[in-house]
Scaffold this active site. Structure first.
Site, PDB file in Angstrom:
ATOM      1  N   ASN A 125       0.846  -1.197   0.000  1.00 40.83           N
ATOM      2  CA  ASN A 125       0.000   0.000   0.000  1.00 40.83           C
ATOM      3  C   ASN A 125       0.878   1.243   0.000  1.00 40.83           C
ATOM      4  O   ASN A 125       2.004   1.207   0.477  1.00 40.83           O
ATOM      5  CB  ASN A 125      -0.878  -0.002   1.267  1.00 40.83           C
ATOM      6  CG  ASN A 125      -1.788   1.206   1.355  1.00 40.83           C
ATOM      7  OD1 ASN A 125      -2.377   1.631   0.354  1.00 40.83           O
ATOM      8  ND2 ASN A 125      -1.913   1.785   2.537  1.00 40.83           N
ATOM      9  N   HIS A 131       0.872   5.079   1.487  1.00 41.36           N
ATOM     10  CA  HIS A 131       0.178   5.881   2.502  1.00 41.36           C
ATOM     11  C   HIS A 131       0.821   7.273   2.564  1.00 41.36           C
ATOM     12  O   HIS A 131       2.049   7.392   2.608  1.00 41.36           O
ATOM     13  CB  HIS A 131       0.276   5.189   3.866  1.00 41.36           C
ATOM     14  CG  HIS A 131      -0.475   5.926   4.926  1.00 41.36           C
ATOM     15  ND1 HIS A 131      -1.852   5.896   5.007  1.00 41.36           N
ATOM     16  CD2 HIS A 131      -0.058   6.735   5.919  1.00 41.36           C
ATOM     17  CE1 HIS A 131      -2.237   6.659   6.015  1.00 41.36           C
ATOM     18  NE2 HIS A 131      -1.168   7.173   6.586  1.00 41.36           N
ATOM     19  N   SER A 145       4.850   6.731   2.443  1.00 45.52           N
ATOM     20  CA  SER A 145       5.463   5.428   2.725  1.00 45.52           C
ATOM     21  C   SER A 145       4.801   4.354   1.870  1.00 45.52           C
ATOM     22  O   SER A 145       3.574   4.347   1.725  1.00 45.52           O
ATOM     23  CB  SER A 145       5.232   5.027   4.187  1.00 45.52           C
ATOM     24  OG  SER A 145       5.508   6.089   5.077  1.00 45.52           O
TER      25      SER A 145
HETATM   26  C1  GRF Z   1      -2.749   8.931  -2.292  1.00 47.55           C
HETATM   27  O1  GRF Z   1      -2.415  10.093  -1.571  1.00 47.55           O
HETATM   28  C2  GRF Z   1      -2.389   7.698  -1.506  1.00 47.55           C
HETATM   29  O2  GRF Z   1      -1.253   7.870  -0.734  1.00 47.55           O
HETATM   30  C3  GRF Z   1      -3.588   7.507  -0.631  1.00 47.55           C
HETATM   31  O3  GRF Z   1      -4.679   7.867  -1.435  1.00 47.55           O
HETATM   32  C4  GRF Z   1      -4.254   8.784  -2.453  1.00 47.55           C
HETATM   33  C5  GRF Z   1      -4.636   8.199  -3.765  1.00 47.55           C
HETATM   34  O4  GRF Z   1      -4.400   9.062  -4.826  1.00 47.55           O
HETATM   35  N1  GRF Z   1      -3.634   6.180  -0.098  1.00 47.55           N
HETATM   36  P1  GRF Z   1      -4.598   8.568  -6.324  1.00 47.55           P
HETATM   37  O5  GRF Z   1      -6.018   8.004  -6.411  1.00 47.55           O
HETATM   38  O6  GRF Z   1      -3.560   7.553  -6.618  1.00 47.55           O
HETATM   39  O7  GRF Z   1      -4.459   9.815  -7.152  1.00 47.55           O
END
Ligand code: GRF
Length: 192
Positions: free
Chosen positions: A112, A114, A141
């Site tokens: 994932n 984050h 991360s």
């Molecule tokens: C990103 O900031 C990611 O870190 C978080 O959700 C957001 C997703 O953005 N988990 P995207 O849909 O990839 O533009």
């Protein structure tokens, strides 16, 4: 993680719920010769996810699955993944929490991204909380997914400086740029 032989690329499924900028970025990197993976499936829990448009744009199969924590849904997804020989799941803005059973069945093969410097700021609204706490740095991360939210082993991190006039919106933009650098790099790192 499985080693690559010759030009063979590892098949990845990306799970999304929203914009899909990380998905788009991963697809772009997957086309490069020295990135040993292929995005061969997009799974979204909602048909409203903007990122689903990348399915058509790049000719990648998509599935919309209203995710709920139950064995039936887990089985359904696992069957889909097995049939397509998916070896790694990348969560990219997927707003559902996967069941313990599902994580166990795909153990060590779910990662994932984050938007915080874990272990700080797990969960939502990371940027706002970092600014309110007067942190000097924020970041992102890539980590393994375990049944404890945002707590698995960290694969890569990148930090950014929080400026004096920073807002959650400006910080999110800044961090997202770094996300696009570390996600493909993290996949490459675990596959090599
Ligand atoms: C990103 O900031 C990611 O870190 C978080 O959700 C957001 C997703 O953005 N988990 P995207 O849909 O990839 O533009």
């Amino acid at each position: 993680m499985e080693k690559l032989i010759g030009p063979k690329k590892i098949k990845i499924a990306v799970f999304i719920s929203g914009k899909g900028s990380n998905l788009n970025n991963l697809i772009k990197f997957s086309k490069l010769k020295n990135y040993p993976f292929l995005i061969s499936l997009i799974i979204s829990n909602t048909k409203k996810a903007e990122g689903l448009r990348f399915s058509k744009k790049y000719g990648i199969e998509k599935k919309i699955i209203k995710y709920e924590k139950n064995l039936q849904i887990d089985k359904k997804i696992l069957k889909i993944l097995k049939k397509r020989n998916i070896k790694l799941i990348c969560l990219a803005g997927f707003m559902k929490i996967l069941s313990k059973n599902f994580i166990k069945k795909f153990q060590g093969k779910i990662i994932n991204i984050h938007p915080s410097l874990l272990p700080k700021y797990k969960g939502l609204n990371t940027h706002l909380r970092a600014i309110q706490n007067k942190e000097k740095y924020a970041g992102c991360s890539v980590h393994y997914v375990t049944s404890k939210l945002d707590s698995g082993k960290i694969i890569l991190q990148k930090k950014v400086k929080i400026s004096k006039k920073e807002t959650d919106v400006s910080l999110a933009k800044k961090v997202l740029k770094k996300e696009h650098l570390i996600y493909p790099a993290a996949i490459k790192k675990i596959l090599n």
